[in-house]
Design an enzyme around this catalytic site. Structure first.
Site, mmCIF file in Angstrom:
data_model
loop_
_atom_site.group_PDB
_atom_site.id
_atom_site.type_symbol
_atom_site.label_atom_id
_atom_site.label_comp_id
_atom_site.label_asym_id
_atom_site.label_seq_id
_atom_site.Cartn_x
_atom_site.Cartn_y
_atom_site.Cartn_z
ATOM 1 N N GLU A 118 52.895 20.985 25.593
ATOM 2 C CA GLU A 118 52.156 21.987 26.352
ATOM 3 C C GLU A 118 53.172 22.892 27.045
ATOM 4 O O GLU A 118 53.937 22.447 27.899
ATOM 5 C CB GLU A 118 51.258 21.334 27.398
ATOM 6 C CG GLU A 118 50.501 22.381 28.223
ATOM 7 C CD GLU A 118 49.629 21.771 29.304
ATOM 8 O OE1 GLU A 118 48.401 21.970 29.249
ATOM 9 O OE2 GLU A 118 50.176 21.097 30.199
ATOM 10 N N ASN B 82 38.397 19.730 31.756
ATOM 11 C CA ASN B 82 38.849 19.499 33.128
ATOM 12 C C ASN B 82 37.903 18.629 33.939
ATOM 13 O O ASN B 82 37.534 18.960 35.071
ATOM 14 C CB ASN B 82 39.117 20.823 33.838
ATOM 15 C CG ASN B 82 40.419 21.469 33.397
ATOM 16 O OD1 ASN B 82 40.398 22.493 32.711
ATOM 17 N ND2 ASN B 82 41.549 20.891 33.771
ATOM 18 N N LYS C 11 40.266 26.498 28.102
ATOM 19 C CA LYS C 11 39.446 25.882 29.137
ATOM 20 C C LYS C 11 37.989 26.255 28.876
ATOM 21 O O LYS C 11 37.644 27.444 28.833
ATOM 22 C CB LYS C 11 39.864 26.386 30.520
ATOM 23 C CG LYS C 11 41.329 26.167 30.846
ATOM 24 C CD LYS C 11 41.675 24.704 31.004
ATOM 25 C CE LYS C 11 43.107 24.523 31.478
ATOM 26 N NZ LYS C 11 43.459 23.113 31.686
ATOM 27 N N GLU D 125 39.716 17.582 25.532
ATOM 28 C CA GLU D 125 40.475 16.986 26.633
ATOM 29 C C GLU D 125 39.618 16.756 27.872
ATOM 30 O O GLU D 125 38.824 17.616 28.258
ATOM 31 C CB GLU D 125 41.637 17.921 26.974
ATOM 32 C CG GLU D 125 42.644 17.355 27.947
ATOM 33 C CD GLU D 125 43.838 18.278 28.075
ATOM 34 O OE1 GLU D 125 44.354 18.418 29.205
ATOM 35 O OE2 GLU D 125 44.262 18.878 27.059
ATOM 36 N N ASP E 35 39.596 22.008 26.676
ATOM 37 C CA ASP E 35 39.789 21.181 27.868
ATOM 38 C C ASP E 35 38.617 21.399 28.821
ATOM 39 O O ASP E 35 38.386 22.522 29.286
ATOM 40 C CB ASP E 35 41.108 21.583 28.535
ATOM 41 C CG ASP E 35 41.478 20.705 29.721
ATOM 42 O OD1 ASP E 35 40.684 19.822 30.092
ATOM 43 O OD2 ASP E 35 42.575 20.909 30.277
ATOM 44 N N GLU F 123 46.745 13.348 31.750
ATOM 45 C CA GLU F 123 47.509 14.139 32.709
ATOM 46 C C GLU F 123 47.275 13.703 34.143
ATOM 47 O O GLU F 123 48.086 14.004 35.026
ATOM 48 C CB GLU F 123 47.186 15.624 32.567
ATOM 49 C CG GLU F 123 45.791 16.019 33.024
ATOM 50 C CD GLU F 123 45.569 17.524 32.919
ATOM 51 O OE1 GLU F 123 45.535 18.178 33.970
ATOM 52 O OE2 GLU F 123 45.412 18.022 31.794
#
Length: 342
Positions: A300, A180, A149, A204, A178, A230
């Site tokens: 994942e 987010n 992250k 991501e 990622d 997701e």
């Protein structure tokens, strides 16, 4: 959760779950997990599942047929959000029951065979030192990749974390990052250009999940593959993302994509467009679905729900092992369920 999962958009500190059991006429019980993200949604989701159950009581155990019936029933209200989660929870439990009635695993019920799927572990938004330490632990356990992250205040901080992780895991382990959904498209393009030489497997959700045109802009401007999916609600969101060119890779969430039925439809879309598919959460179930996904990429892995699962997914040599799975792979640790009951 023993270790909060921190991201640039907030921290996941607890894992609120609705556990669903579907009972068939011959006594077979199918199971599913619905993850509500916040405890405030636990009771509403459980109530929805209970209320919707009354609409299918006495029906033949035919998950695809039931999914169509319920989608039609809720068309005016919509099948996203809590309604979508409830419908998916029921769908996953129905498929689990179907496999158990036939005394087999979901992957074999769907006409596939168990395959070892390479798995990666997640690294939280924990700064240079802790991120590198956690990543090294995943690599030492044999995982084929780690996902970090990022989305720190500056790109220099992002780079420092990425480089510390790469040093810790070595050149052979895949490294993903990622954001987010924490950037705007212009900011994402400017920032991600600095990451192009870091050997990342994917970047991501750099921008808002439903900003398909924004993601498409980023994907066009950045050489590193963009990963999304997701937070897409159902195969129609996936179709819209494909038409927009929103991402190079895709990672459906089996709950948000519409349960097993929704996943199979999304998998077919991905195959038709030659798009690599990974998953989001639900490791036990997702590992089996990946075995029947023609463009399967990475699994994942997350251990968030292991305390309440009787036999958590086994990872051998960095790959998921579903050879001996029953049904969708989930049964309850009843003592733990009683302990954590809300």
């Amino acid at each position: 959760m023993d270790q909060p999962h921190r991201t640039a958009s907030g921290a996941v500190t607890e894992s609120p779950l609705v556990l669903t059991d579907v009972f068939t006429h011959d006594g077979t019980v199918g199971h599913s997990i619905t993850f509500t993200y916040t405890a405030a949604a636990l009771r509403p989701t459980a109530d929805l599942i209970q209320n919707i159950a009354a609409l299918i009581e006495g029906e033949d155990l035919a998950p695809v047929e039931i999914a169509g019936k319920l989608a039609k029933r809720f068309r005016l209200l919509g099948t996203q959000g809590l309604i979508g989660m409830a419908l998916a929870g029921i769908d996953m439990a129905l498929w689990d029951a179907m496999a158990r009635i036939h005394k087999t695993s979901l992957v074999r019920l769907l006409g596939g065979t168990p395959k070892p799927i390479p798995a990666y572990g997640a690294v939280g938004y924990d700064g240079v030192t802790d991120s590198a330490r956690v990543a090294e632990d995943w690599a030492k356990r044999g995982f084929r990749g780690v996902k970090a992250k990022i989305g720190y205040p500056t790109v220099a901080e992002d780079l420092a974390v990425i480089r510390a992780i790469r040093k810790a895991i070595g050149p052979e382990t895949a490294l993903m990052v990622d954001y987010n959904q924490s950037l705007t498209p212009p900011a994402a393009i400017e920032r991600l250009r600095h990451l192009e030489d870091e050997g990342l497997t994917w970047i991501e959700e750099p921008v808002l999940a439903n900003d398909f045109s924004g993601h498409a802009l980023v994907a066009r401007e950045i050489k590193t593959p963009v990963q999304c999916g997701e937070n897409w609600w159902g195969p129609h969101d996936m179709r819209n993302a494909i038409e927009a060119g929103a991402s190079d890779y895709m990672m459906p969430d089996v709950m948000k994509i519409g349960g097993v039925t929704g996943w199979l439809r999304a998998s077919a879309l991905a195959e038709a467009h030659s798009i690599p598919v990974s998953n989001h959460l639900w490791p036990e179930l997702s590992a089996q679905l990946m075995c029947v996904t023609p463009t399967a990429h990475f699994l994942e892995y997350a251990d968030w729900w292991n305390p309440i699962v009787a036999e958590p997914l086994r990872i051998e040599s960095g790959k998921a092992d579903v050879e001996n799975a029953t049904g969708g792979g989930v049964e309850w640790n009843e003592n733990a369920v009683a302990r954590f009951a809300a």
